[in-house]
Design an enzyme around this catalytic site. Sequence first.
Site: not given
Length: 167
Positions: A17, A41, A90, A128
Amino acid sequence: MKTAIYPGSFDPVTLGHFDIIKRSSEIFDQVIVGVLCNNAKSPLFSVEERVKMLEEVTKDIPNVEVQSFDGLLVDFMRQNHAKVIVRGLRAITDFEYELQLAQMNRVIAPEIDTLFLTTNLKYAYLSSSMAKEVAMYGGDISEFLDPVIAKQVQEKYQALQEDRECK
Ligand code: PNS
């Protein structure tokens, strides 16, 4: 002034990030990191903690600020007069979701565009959630997170562990 918003959960901010934030700050006059508040989440860190962590790692980049937001991203964009959403890509696995998100945002706010930056190859595997999983089982997370953030993740899991042992 060209303002971009880099939105996400940032639970917690990773070096991947940070790489995107740094590179966006070189493209735009102002970058606002938007931390999603009501996240389905169920995050490890509260929104206040996530904002603080981002403020800490971006403190030396003068044109970056951190804000939390709730509700639709495009409303947050409009409140801040920002026309560009920055997202990191990504791998191909990110693409489907990111494309759908960008297209949905474009339909509900045609004046807003999404700019994708490809993640630094060094962090292409990193998320993460994976960093948290390694930390949860006591693994070394120094490759994934800024040392200040890594310490907070370790402390959080330690506190959760102690909490469990007490009950
Ligand atoms: O880091 P994440 O969790 O992949 O970020 C996802 C995020 C915060 C960019 C996305 O969930 C979002 O924008 N949420 C706010 C609600 C919204 O505007 N959704 C898009 C239209 S359905």
